[in-house]
Design an enzyme around this catalytic site. Structure first.
Site, PDB file in Angstrom:
ATOM      1  N   GLU A   1       0.883  -1.174   0.000  1.00  0.00           N
ATOM      2  CA  GLU A   1       0.000   0.000   0.000  1.00  0.00           C
ATOM      3  C   GLU A   1       0.909   1.208   0.000  1.00  0.00           C
ATOM      4  O   GLU A   1       1.575   1.504   0.996  1.00  0.00           O
ATOM      5  CB  GLU A   1      -0.921  -0.017   1.226  1.00  0.00           C
ATOM      6  CG  GLU A   1      -2.055   0.996   1.133  1.00  0.00           C
ATOM      7  CD  GLU A   1      -1.742   2.295   1.852  1.00  0.00           C
ATOM      8  OE1 GLU A   1      -1.345   3.255   1.149  1.00  0.00           O
ATOM      9  OE2 GLU A   1      -1.895   2.368   3.061  1.00  0.00           O
TER      10      GLU A   1
ATOM     11  N   CYS B   1      -2.030   8.769   2.973  1.00  0.00           N
ATOM     12  CA  CYS B   1      -2.065   8.415   1.549  1.00  0.00           C
ATOM     13  C   CYS B   1      -3.443   8.634   0.933  1.00  0.00           C
ATOM     14  O   CYS B   1      -3.550   8.920  -0.254  1.00  0.00           O
ATOM     15  CB  CYS B   1      -1.644   6.958   1.370  1.00  0.00           C
ATOM     16  SG  CYS B   1       0.049   6.615   1.876  1.00  0.00           S
TER      17      CYS B   1
END
Length: 454
Positions: A228, A262
């Site tokens: 990720e 993010c």
């Protein structure tokens, strides 16, 4: 500075740690391997009880653990406490749902009896970031431990006390010794760990270069990896949207964790017909933000996590302006001790300004104007990343088009992108691959074994 706690609000070096030697790392791997051989035989019921106990400890200790998070990486205390509470939620989720997710699954075939059995792999190496130092770890650990795996945590070098505290929570919850260990080690040691036959797979949340490095090591050794990575998430606003709600959510999302997440909204992409009004609403929301001591309840934005991150975000802002963009608000460091940066809003970003497609990991929002939904989607997809996305419209046809055409791991309509234990989480393109959370997350690190009986 090696492995150390440095208070981002003051720059004070609070505590330093010695990195583990190669021999000490090998010893911890051996302990993990021995633990796995026993732990894999435990029942789902027993693992569930241990996860429930971990959740109870997190809830009871949330103030202390939250303060530790704030000390090491600078987020506001209220958000740090909320992070610890969310970790308790994910522990309870897999404690309650894990056995069902991992139950034998009957499959029709030409056999008398055929089914799938989900079995643990062994030692999973977790390479985790500093921005959500508890949540990122527990969203891996809860499903991995419920599945019968054991974990080794290589945490970011600026949150060593968080790493040790997490391992201590899991130990206090009753999990057997060696089932979860924190490795205070340098990143340069990760590749060697991936070559160790006892390590069966790895997961990483972090930067694109870090993900690429781990993927190379995993590929070389033919091991599973979940990544990720970064994101430059679009936040699309179309004329039928509730503009006030969209503006408030845009700023909340962008400034979450001082912009160091993010999946925060990074690029506000707004239809021309409402852009002037939306810009005014954004500025009004920005003006309400309070920057200051992260330990105080009235603070909305604390410092950035490290001085390097402060320098990086300042350099990006100056570079995008040099290429023709215009600052609407902020755009400079704050003249005070610590890693503080003004909440910043930038507009007039030309199509050929490459920085408009990059990730800004700090309190900086980019405002774009587009003619229509087609141009909005094209701009949203004009980035190497594909993690999250948020789109605001009350037109059902537009909603369907956005859902189909945005290139991202998730699309949130009229809401803020967030991770939720019930929903799979992950990205596409250079934002990584694999999924965490939900049923998909617990299946990432198991052997999906086909059984055929005649």
């Amino acid at each position: 500075m090696g492995i150390a706690t440095v208070n981002p609000a003051t720059g004070e070096v609070v505590k330093t740690f010695e990195a583990l030697s190669d021999a000490e790392i090998d010893s911890k791997v051996a302990i993990a391997q021995a633990a796995f051989l026993q732990y894999r035989q435990t029942s789902f019921e027993q693992r569930s009880q241990w996860l429930q106990a971990a959740a109870a400890i997190l809830e009871a200790e949330k103030d202390r653990l939250g303060a530790l998070i704030t000390l090491e990486m600078g987020k506001t205390l209220k958000s740090a406490i909320a992070e610890v509470e969310k970790c308790a939620v994910v522990c309870r989720f897999y404690a309650e749902q894990g056995a069902q997710f991992l139950a034998d699954e009957a499959i029709a075939s030409d056999a008398s009896h055929s089914f799938i059995r989900y079995q643990p792999l062994g030692i999973i190496l977790a390479v985790m970031p500093w921005n959500f130092p508890f949540w990122q770890v527990f969203r891996f650990a809860a499903p991995a431990l419920m599945a019968g795996n054991v974990g080794l945590l290589k945490h970011a070098s600026n949150v060593p006390q968080c790493a040790l505290a997490i391992a201590d929570v899991i130990r206090q919850a009753g999990f057997p010794d060696g089932v979860f260990q924190a490795l205070l080690m340098d990143s340069s040691k990760v590749a060697a760990l991936m070559a160790d036959d006892r390590i069966k797979a790895a997961t990483l949340t972090g930067s694109e270069p870090a993900g690429a490095s781990l993927a190379i090591a995993a590929g070389k050794n033919i091991k599973k990896v979940v990544l990720e990575l970064g994101g430059s998430d679009p936040f699309i606003v179309l004329p039928s949207a509730d503009l006030q709600a969209a503006a408030a959510t845009a700023v909340t999302s962008r400034m979450l964790n001082c912009g160091q997440t993010c999946i925060s909204a990074k690029r506000f992409i707004v239809a021309n017909s409402i852009a002037d009004e939306f810009e005014k609403l954004l500025i009004a929301e920005y003006e309400q933000l309070k920057v200051g001591d992260p330990m105080l309840p009235e603070t909305d934005l604390g410092p950035l996590s490290t001085s390097n991150i402060l320098e990086d975000i300042d350099r990006q802002v100056q570079a995008i302006v040099q290429q023709g963009a215009r600052i609407l608000m902020g755009g400079t460091r704050l003249d005070r001790p610590g890693n503080y940066y003004q909440p910043t809003l930038i507009t007039d970003i030309a199509d050929d300004n490459s920085l408009g497609r990059e990730e800004f990991f700090g309190p900086v929002g980019l405002l774009f104007r587009v003619a229509d939904i087609n141009q909005a989607i094209a701009l949203a997809n004009n980035t190497p990343f594909g993690l999250g996305s948020s789109a605001w419209t009350n037109d059902p046809a537009e909603q369907e088009q956005l859902i189909d055409d945005i290139e991202a791991g998730c699309v949130f309509i009229n809401g803020m992108v967030k991770s939720d234990p019930r929903l799979p989480f992950g990205g596409t393109k250079r934002s990584g691959f694999g999924r965490e959370l939900g049923v998909h997350g617990i299946h990432e690190f198991v052997n999906i074994k086909t059984i055929w009986v005649k």
